[in-house]
Design a protein around this motif. Structure first.
Motif, PDB file in Angstrom:
ATOM      1  N   HIS B 128     114.531  51.736 -23.452  1.00 25.01           N
ATOM      2  CA  HIS B 128     115.291  52.903 -23.012  1.00 25.01           C
ATOM      3  C   HIS B 128     116.287  53.258 -24.104  1.00 25.01           C
ATOM      4  O   HIS B 128     116.484  52.486 -25.044  1.00 25.01           O
ATOM      5  CB  HIS B 128     116.034  52.613 -21.709  1.00 25.01           C
ATOM      6  CG  HIS B 128     115.126  52.312 -20.547  1.00 25.01           C
ATOM      7  ND1 HIS B 128     114.490  53.285 -19.830  1.00 25.01           N
ATOM      8  CD2 HIS B 128     114.737  51.136 -20.006  1.00 25.01           C
ATOM      9  CE1 HIS B 128     113.736  52.722 -18.883  1.00 25.01           C
ATOM     10  NE2 HIS B 128     113.863  51.414 -18.974  1.00 25.01           N
ATOM     11  N   CYS B 163     119.143  58.869 -20.777  1.00 18.61           N
ATOM     12  CA  CYS B 163     118.173  58.002 -21.437  1.00 18.61           C
ATOM     13  C   CYS B 163     117.524  58.834 -22.528  1.00 18.61           C
ATOM     14  O   CYS B 163     116.933  59.876 -22.255  1.00 18.61           O
ATOM     15  CB  CYS B 163     117.100  57.509 -20.482  1.00 18.61           C
ATOM     16  SG  CYS B 163     115.878  56.502 -21.359  1.00 18.61           S
ATOM     17  N   GLU B 165     115.344  57.467 -24.935  1.00 17.48           N
ATOM     18  CA  GLU B 165     114.080  56.935 -25.447  1.00 17.48           C
ATOM     19  C   GLU B 165     113.031  57.154 -24.370  1.00 17.48           C
ATOM     20  O   GLU B 165     113.267  56.822 -23.203  1.00 17.48           O
ATOM     21  CB  GLU B 165     114.195  55.444 -25.773  1.00 17.48           C
ATOM     22  CG  GLU B 165     112.926  54.848 -26.366  1.00 17.48           C
ATOM     23  CD  GLU B 165     112.507  55.554 -27.655  1.00 17.48           C
ATOM     24  OE1 GLU B 165     111.644  56.450 -27.574  1.00 17.48           O
ATOM     25  OE2 GLU B 165     113.066  55.219 -28.717  1.00 17.48           O
ATOM     26  N   CYS B 167     110.518  56.717 -21.702  1.00 16.97           N
ATOM     27  CA  CYS B 167     110.283  55.480 -20.966  1.00 16.97           C
ATOM     28  C   CYS B 167     109.312  55.721 -19.828  1.00 16.97           C
ATOM     29  O   CYS B 167     109.348  55.053 -18.810  1.00 16.97           O
ATOM     30  CB  CYS B 167     111.610  54.924 -20.456  1.00 16.97           C
ATOM     31  SG  CYS B 167     112.573  56.113 -19.526  1.00 16.97           S
ATOM     32  N   HIS B 171     111.292  59.699 -17.264  1.00 18.85           N
ATOM     33  CA  HIS B 171     112.303  59.601 -18.318  1.00 18.85           C
ATOM     34  C   HIS B 171     113.478  60.579 -18.142  1.00 18.85           C
ATOM     35  O   HIS B 171     114.638  60.201 -18.237  1.00 18.85           O
ATOM     36  CB  HIS B 171     111.567  59.812 -19.636  1.00 18.85           C
ATOM     37  CG  HIS B 171     112.415  60.051 -20.823  1.00 18.85           C
ATOM     38  ND1 HIS B 171     113.460  59.226 -21.168  1.00 18.85           N
ATOM     39  CD2 HIS B 171     112.362  61.022 -21.786  1.00 18.85           C
ATOM     40  CE1 HIS B 171     114.009  59.678 -22.287  1.00 18.85           C
ATOM     41  NE2 HIS B 171     113.367  60.753 -22.677  1.00 18.85           N
ATOM     42  N   MET B 174     116.383  59.927 -15.635  1.00 19.45           N
ATOM     43  CA  MET B 174     117.173  58.712 -15.798  1.00 19.45           C
ATOM     44  C   MET B 174     118.554  59.068 -16.340  1.00 19.45           C
ATOM     45  O   MET B 174     118.752  59.217 -17.533  1.00 19.45           O
ATOM     46  CB  MET B 174     116.433  57.772 -16.753  1.00 19.45           C
ATOM     47  CG  MET B 174     117.058  56.421 -16.875  1.00 19.45           C
ATOM     48  SD  MET B 174     115.891  55.302 -17.667  1.00 19.45           S
ATOM     49  CE  MET B 174     117.012  53.998 -18.116  1.00 19.45           C
TER      50      MET B 174
HETATM   51 CU   LIG Z   1     114.808  55.177 -19.904  1.00 23.08          CU
END
Ligand SMILES: [Cu+2]
Ligand code: HEM
Ligand SMILES: [Cu+2]
Lengths: 587, 199
Positions: B128, B163, B165, B167, B171, B174
């Motif tokens: 993340h 977040c 990155e 994921c 995503h 998040m």
């Molecule tokens: Cu994430």
């Protein structure tokens, strides 16, 4: 007729191999049939990849433009995966294969070693690429280009990459074998031409890169079928040893093309072989450490490891780029002055052939790569500054200025010469071809600058919804971000238009283009770049009276330009330290 | 001046090309080299004098053990709940544990302005990206690794954790939260409100 490429006294070969050659009427290059066909095949597949990547680019661009928000989340991440892979891996590498064949065969006046192997490699790479594309588009590899473990794609996805990489590795082997053939058969006198030397550097880096690739993807493939464990942090390190080194292939290939296009378009000269070659060697020596600047804010590595490795050992690769950044424009300047364009500091800029898409691409590639890509890259790749940059839009803002505005632009410029030289056709839609580089580079410049701005507000990359409509909390970016990303999108659309024109022009020229005769060429028929119509004549020692000898040397204009560059660099660099000093204390 | 005429980069240089560079090239080489040394020196210098470094306390950790540590942390210092996520207010100067998981940041943190904490970051599943909004401070969060960063919140208010990155498919959902209060535990809004009342 004497041209830049004259090789007086080359013996014609009368044997079977000799019959495979055709002597190019323009450059005097001797083209070997199998080499020509391999160049064509690789260039064609590269263009197909560019088309897939380009359509994907428009789709994701219109999604990130929040006012349009075209795709849903699943499609967005899927198409983003396809864009990264199709462009960065398939388009760029297939094109580089064509460049390698060109640099070792025609430029060295020789035949390609083991042409059948070339077709095997080409088949392997195409098969690998097709597998990967199939996995992505059928939704079995929604892991983005980097496929960070433990995100998991279908095993065939990793296998496809492996096949592709093996093919590319074999092309490098074939390239080296061809160099050996040329040496043994004495097809050239003296040392390798600088362009080929640069291509050798690119090929050596490619071998290093592909070995890292094997170290990444073979374990990952085994992991995907449940045969072994891979640590996520180790994966990131290995992946970037592949991912970043491959950017250094692109840089070496791009710089070689700069030298090549300079020579073809305006007869630019090599100021000093030693300096230019040393700079290429620096690329080779300091590249495998480059993976570190993707890991600056990762938990797995100590600060001293990060500092030593990101600086590629005290920035010796940056030094190399700064050297080429001087010698290439200075070579153009001195070349022009030797040909009698001597007025003032910048007469050589004013009188340059701006309507030749080969030349304009060359200059735009140098300028955007240097001023935007280079400066931002070194700055955001600084250990601490990366804290305010990592995974924001500043990152794609940076690399669209390097690999797109730099490398892809250089490739496009080269294409305008390859079409007549290799495919023996006129460039179709000549007027469009003349504006294409400006559209592409201009659009990309706006796209990159505004994407970086948005990143400065903390806007994440690879993100479907920065309004956070499905998140548990409310959060909104500064309203300025909407405007910034709107302008970014417009720039991207203009660039995409430029990219589309490039595809149209090349496909049309190659498949429906007109052939041309030598007379037509010499009277400057439309559709032929001026470097072929009036090839720069080789210079003599007497021409050197045209060179200025003041305090700023033979290339005073370039000296002024690089000092401006350095000032811009320093300003941007220290401004970023200042910016960093405002955020929370962290250690 | 060399005896051979100058040539383009497409032809083989004949004879000895290992020649001395022109004065201007040497000057540029010197300038560029000096600049590279400045670039290099800045990083150690900032470690020594600067306030923002990604050094941290770094160690490997079993994701399950880390998750258990976070649960313990929540149990110890939980002060409330927000959208079903516990709000945790650790003592000033202590260790703070944040867990990244598909697709939420756990728990919500309540910190004090001007106090130093050690913020631990790790993940339960995939990579993340910790991105503090709107400060714009970013760190990679890798499963199996504990990244302990000494931080000092320098302003009070509500902060988000994006977040950044990729994921997985959730995503973009998040989003976490950090609440920073003034030294006396009040929120910036409250303080101005009471200040106007008094006036
Ligand atoms: Cu994430
Ligand atoms: C017309 C030209 C192009 C446009 C408008 C464009 C646009 C974009 C956009 C909007 C993104 C997504 C950024 C994000 O959300 O993180 C992106 C990512 C990317 N682009 Fe392009 N692009 C173009 C050409 C290219 C080319 C020619 C290359 C490579 C040679 C390239 C390589 C990449 C890569 C590697 C990524 C990152 C993918 C990832 O994060 O996994 N692009 N591009
Ligand atoms: Cu994420």
């Amino acid at each position: 007729m004497a041209t830049v490429l004259d090789r007086p006294g080359q013996p014609e070969r009368a044997d079977a191999v000799g019959r495979l050659f055709r002597t190019c009427s323009v450059t005097g290059l001797r083209l070997h049939g199998p080499a020509e066909r391999l160049i064509k095949a690789n260039a064609v597949v590269a263009t197909v990849a560019l088309l897939i990547g380009g359509i994907s680019a428009i789709l994701i661009l219109l999604t990130r433009w929040q006012a349009v928000h075209l795709l849903g989340p699943v499609q967005f991440y899927r198409v983003l995966t396809a864009h990264g892979i199709s462009m960065l891996i398939f388009f760029i590498i297939f094109f580089e294969m064509a460049v390698l064949y060109f640099a070792c065969g025609p430029l060295l006046n020789t035949r390609i070693a083991a042409p059948k192997l070339g077709w095997f490699n080409f088949g392997l790479m195409t098969l690998g690429a097709a597998l990967v594309e199939a996995m992505i588009w059928t939704g079995r590899a929604d892991v983005l280009m980097t496929s960070y473990i433990p995100l998991r794609a279908h095993p065939l996805y990793y296998l496809g990459i492996i096949l592709f990489a093996v093919g590319a590795l074999l092309v490098c082997a074939q390239f080296f074998a061809t160099l050996a053939v040329a040496k043994r058969e004495r097809s050239y006198e003296g040392s390798l031409p600088l362009v080929t030397f640069g291509a050798v550097a690119a090929a050596i880096i490619a071998v290093i890169t592909l070995l890292h690739g094997a170290a990444t993807y073979i374990p990952t493939f085994l992991w995907s079928i449940g045969l072994m464990n891979v640590d996520p942090q180790v994966y990131r390190m290995l992946w970037w040893a592949l991912g970043h080194s491959s950017q250094q292939i692109n840089v070496a290939a791009m710089v070689s093309i700069w030298y090549l296009l300079g020579g073809l378009t305006v007869g630019s000269v090599v100021l000093n072989e030693k300096i230019s070659r040393t700079a290429f060697v620096l690329y080779i020596l300091f590249i495998s450490m480059a993976s570190a600047h993707h890991l600056l804010v990762d938990p797995g590595f100590s600060s001293s490891w990060k500092v030593v490795n990101t600086s590629y050992f005290m920035y010796m690769a940056v030094l190399a780029s700064m050297l080429h950044g001087f010698t290439v424009p200075a070579g153009i300047e001195v070349g022009q002055r030797l040909h009698g364009v001597t007025q003032g500091l910048f007469g050589w800029v004013k009188r340059a052939p701006w309507g030749d898409p080969g030349f304009s691409s060359l200059v735009l590639s140098i300028v955007v790569f240097g001023f935007v890509g280079g400066i931002t890259g070194v700055t955001i790749g600084t250990e601490q500054i990366n804290i305010v940059v990592h995974n924001t839009l500043r990152v794609p803002g940076h690399f669209h200025a390097t690999v797109v505005s730099g490398t892809a632009m250089a490739f496009m410029g080269l294409t305008y010469y390859l079409i007549p030289l290799i495919f023996q056709r006129k460039v179709a839609f000549w007027r469009l071809a003349q504006v294409q580089p400006y559209l592409f580079a201009g659009g990309m410049l706006v796209f990159c600058v505004f994407m970086s701005f948005a990143g400065g507000f903390g806007v994440p990359r690879r993100h479907w919804d920065i309004t956070f409509s499905q998140a548990p909390f409310e959060q909104a970016f500064d309203p300025a971000v909407d405007a910034v990303m709107g302008i970014m999108a417009l720039g991207g659309l203009v660039a995409a238009l430029g990219g589309g024109l490039y595809i149209l022009i090349t496909v049309w020229s190659v498949f429906f283009g007109q052939r041309f005769t030598d007379e037509e060429r010499l009277c400057g028929a439309k559709g032929l770049p001026q470097g072929l119509v009036r090839p720069p004549r080789p210079v003599t020692v007497e021409d050197e009276v045209n060179l200025p000898n003041g305090k700023l040397g033979h290339a005073p204009g370039t000296m002024v330009l690089v000092l401006i560059f350095l000032a811009a660099f320093a300003l941007y660099y220290f401004a970023n330290w200042k910016l960093l000093s405002f955020v929370w204390k962290i250690g | 001046m060399s005896k051979e005429p100058m040539h383009t980069a497409l032809v083989s240089p004949k004879g000895r090309w290992w020649e001395r560079a022109h004065a201007t090239e040497k000057v540029w080489f010197g300038i560029a080299f000096g600049w590279c040394m400045v670039l290099f020196a800045m990083m150690p210098l900032w470690h020594w004098k600067g306030g923002q470094n990604p050094s941290g306390i770094r160690r490997k950790v079993d994701p399950a053990a880390y998750e258990a540590r976070v649960q313990q942390f929540v149990q110890d210092y939980k002060v409330g709940e927000l959208k079903g996520i516990p709000v945790v207010e650790p003592p000033a100067g202590s260790d703070v544990y944040l867990l990244g998981r598909m697709w939420s940041w756990y728990p919500v943190l309540k910190l004090k302005k001007g106090v130093q904490y050690t913020l631990h970051l790790s993940s339960k599943d995939v990579n993340h990206g910790f991105s503090l909004f709107p400060v714009n401070v970013n760190f990679q969060v890798v499963p199996g690794y504990d990244y302990g960063l000494k931080i000092v919140p320098s302003e009070a208010g509500d902060f988000g954790i994006i977040c950044n990155e990729f994921c997985g498919i959730g995503h973009h959902m998040m989003l976490g939260k950090v609440i920073v209060t003034n030294e006396d535990g009040s929120m910036p809004g409250e303080k101005t409100a009471s200040a106007t009342e008094v006036r």
